[in-house]
Scaffold this active site. Sequence first.
Site, PDB file in Angstrom:
ATOM      1  N   ASP A  83      -7.175  19.897 -14.917  1.00  0.00           N
ATOM      2  CA  ASP A  83      -7.978  17.951 -15.275  1.00  0.00           C
ATOM      3  C   ASP A  83      -7.457  18.015 -16.487  1.00  0.00           C
ATOM      4  O   ASP A  83      -7.815  18.707 -17.931  1.00  0.00           O
ATOM      5  CB  ASP A  83      -8.940  18.100 -15.063  1.00  0.00           C
ATOM      6  CG  ASP A  83      -9.738  16.796 -15.358  1.00  0.00           C
ATOM      7  OD1 ASP A  83      -9.400  16.154 -16.815  1.00  0.00           O
ATOM      8  OD2 ASP A  83     -10.409  16.337 -14.969  1.00  0.00           O
ATOM      9  N   ARG A 134       0.757  -0.979   0.126  1.00  0.00           N
ATOM     10  CA  ARG A 134       0.064  -0.225  -0.140  1.00  0.00           C
ATOM     11  C   ARG A 134       0.968   1.050   0.200  1.00  0.00           C
ATOM     12  O   ARG A 134       0.397   2.085  -0.702  1.00  0.00           O
ATOM     13  CB  ARG A 134      -0.710   0.284   1.373  1.00  0.00           C
ATOM     14  CG  ARG A 134      -1.681   1.418   1.671  1.00  0.00           C
ATOM     15  CD  ARG A 134      -3.400   1.304   1.920  1.00  0.00           C
ATOM     16  NE  ARG A 134      -3.025   0.172   2.869  1.00  0.00           N
ATOM     17  CZ  ARG A 134      -2.588   0.519   4.006  1.00  0.00           C
ATOM     18  NH1 ARG A 134      -2.054   1.501   4.469  1.00  0.00           N
ATOM     19  NH2 ARG A 134      -2.928  -0.525   5.493  1.00  0.00           N
ATOM     20  N   LYS A 142      -9.315   7.278 -19.282  1.00  0.00           N
ATOM     21  CA  LYS A 142      -9.830   7.313 -20.823  1.00  0.00           C
ATOM     22  C   LYS A 142      -8.591   7.519 -21.724  1.00  0.00           C
ATOM     23  O   LYS A 142      -8.165   7.033 -22.456  1.00  0.00           O
ATOM     24  CB  LYS A 142     -10.340   8.984 -21.040  1.00  0.00           C
ATOM     25  CG  LYS A 142     -10.916   9.240 -19.323  1.00  0.00           C
ATOM     26  CD  LYS A 142     -12.494   9.012 -19.695  1.00  0.00           C
ATOM     27  CE  LYS A 142     -13.675   8.576 -18.375  1.00  0.00           C
ATOM     28  NZ  LYS A 142     -13.680   9.464 -18.054  1.00  0.00           N
ATOM     29  N   TYR A 148     -15.655  18.436 -15.171  1.00  0.00           N
ATOM     30  CA  TYR A 148     -16.504  16.780 -15.469  1.00  0.00           C
ATOM     31  C   TYR A 148     -17.752  17.100 -14.323  1.00  0.00           C
ATOM     32  O   TYR A 148     -17.318  17.180 -13.191  1.00  0.00           O
ATOM     33  CB  TYR A 148     -15.435  15.760 -14.994  1.00  0.00           C
ATOM     34  CG  TYR A 148     -15.581  14.859 -14.732  1.00  0.00           C
ATOM     35  CD1 TYR A 148     -16.209  13.835 -16.038  1.00  0.00           C
ATOM     36  CD2 TYR A 148     -15.814  14.147 -13.450  1.00  0.00           C
ATOM     37  CE1 TYR A 148     -17.038  12.067 -15.892  1.00  0.00           C
ATOM     38  CE2 TYR A 148     -16.274  12.375 -13.119  1.00  0.00           C
ATOM     39  CZ  TYR A 148     -16.471  11.969 -14.874  1.00  0.00           C
ATOM     40  OH  TYR A 148     -16.622  10.998 -14.323  1.00  0.00           O
TER      41      TYR A 148
HETATM   42  C1  LIG Z   1     -13.965  10.460 -16.432  1.00  0.00           C
HETATM   43  C2  LIG Z   1     -13.335  11.657 -15.788  1.00  0.00           C
HETATM   44  C3  LIG Z   1     -13.151  11.658 -15.038  1.00  0.00           C
HETATM   45  C4  LIG Z   1     -12.668  10.593 -13.499  1.00  0.00           C
HETATM   46  O1  LIG Z   1     -12.352   9.847 -13.607  1.00  0.00           O
HETATM   47  P1  LIG Z   1     -12.450   8.806 -13.626  1.00  0.00           P
HETATM   48  O2  LIG Z   1     -11.597   7.071 -13.354  1.00  0.00           O
HETATM   49  O3  LIG Z   1     -14.177   7.903 -13.756  1.00  0.00           O
HETATM   50  O4  LIG Z   1     -13.106   8.164 -11.886  1.00  0.00           O
HETATM   51  C5  LIG Z   1     -12.270  13.107 -14.379  1.00  0.00           C
HETATM   52  N1  LIG Z   1     -12.183  14.100 -15.127  1.00  0.00           N
HETATM   53  C6  LIG Z   1     -11.703  13.979 -16.754  1.00  0.00           C
HETATM   54  C7  LIG Z   1     -12.168  15.115 -17.500  1.00  0.00           C
HETATM   55  C8  LIG Z   1     -13.091  12.781 -16.654  1.00  0.00           C
HETATM   56  O5  LIG Z   1     -13.779  12.633 -17.945  1.00  0.00           O
END
Ligand SMILES: *Cc1c(COP(=O)(O)O)cnc(C)c1O
Length: 399
Positions: free
Chosen positions: A184, A64, A209, A119
Amino acid sequence: MSLHPDTVAVHSGRDDLNALGVHALPIDLSTTNPLPDIERGGDAYEAMATGGRPIENGSLVYQRLWNPTVARFEEALATMEHAEASVAFSSGMAAMTAVILAMTSATGKRHVVAVRPLYGGTDHLLGSGLLGTEVTFCHPSEVGVSIRPETGLVIMETPANPTLELVDIAAVAAAAGGVPVVVDNTFATPILQNPLDLGAAMSLHSATKYLGGHGDVIAGVVACSEEHAEALRRVRAVTGGLLHPLGAYLLHRGLTTLPVRIRQQQANAQRIVQWLIDRPEVDEVFYPGLDGDPQGILDRQMRGTGAMIAMRMRGGYAAASSVASAAELFTHAVSLGGVDSLIQHPAALTHRPVPADARPDADVLRLSIGLEDADDLIADLARAFAVVETLQETKSQRI
Ligand SMILES: *Cc1c(COP(=O)(O)O)cnc(C)c1O
């Protein structure tokens, strides 16, 4: 040696492979590790539980705290983001949670400035107050006036989700004064944008993604200075939002093709945008630079326009909902950034938890463009649009 991004993507995080006598990335699945002796075990534990790196001749103690396969991926991603370090998590939201906790609760500065649009999950997390923060949601131009002495973090996203609006990273960082800004960077990826070069303190990815790119790993990662990485690793060690080494392996492998995927997905997206612009079924197309980039943001901070598109359907929600269901090559599903194309309705799905006044319009659909042939994707959309027209004709005949 200064290497080009394509080379970095293939080679980063692999410097020691020759010395190890292996060619593919090794995977370490141990949960616990033998201790040399109590003292060194204890020192190693102390170093890692407070966010530091493993000590020489110590032990990883318990994974961890540290996993070598995850650390390799982190090193590679940090290099691609022009960062000293990166810290990986079990999801993008676990990464965002760690950033918020590390910058607010851990510092005693519990106020967050959040630049909308964000998001849906991030908006929801902040709005819920679950992490004990107080949040000011604002427009990019209001960051300066929203900052208080107790502001610990500024959160922004660009290109924004789902409208692909561009937010000026350098301008937000300047307005934030000394307050750390997290960007982000999920939509742009390190191939198209490096927020740290523009004054941001942290670049966050939902690695689920584009970084993973194949729809088979949920993960998050934050690229930043070693100092911020220590704060994030401390939160991760204590709260346990770990990335599994098998996920890290897949992400690291995925990085090697990221530049090529982005280029081809973007080329497909640009063809589809050109086609959509002329379609009578579509009232508005959202794509970076389509408005001519009047403020020059695209030119200043991105090296491309990416592969995400949003479109406003002329027939409103009914048309949007029919097109999402009628598409065949495009899978009707949330998420984005994979090798296959997806279509989804942000207001009802990804942005459902966002308050109504900040939610995307009900006639907007979001497309994530994959690696299929652009002609086939265009034909699929044309077919889906035709279904909507047939439905509308049937309805008017009934009336
Ligand atoms: C999907 C997404 C998130 C969250 O990520 P997860 O891996 O689903 O927890 C955050 N920001 C953006 C722009 C996203 O597309």
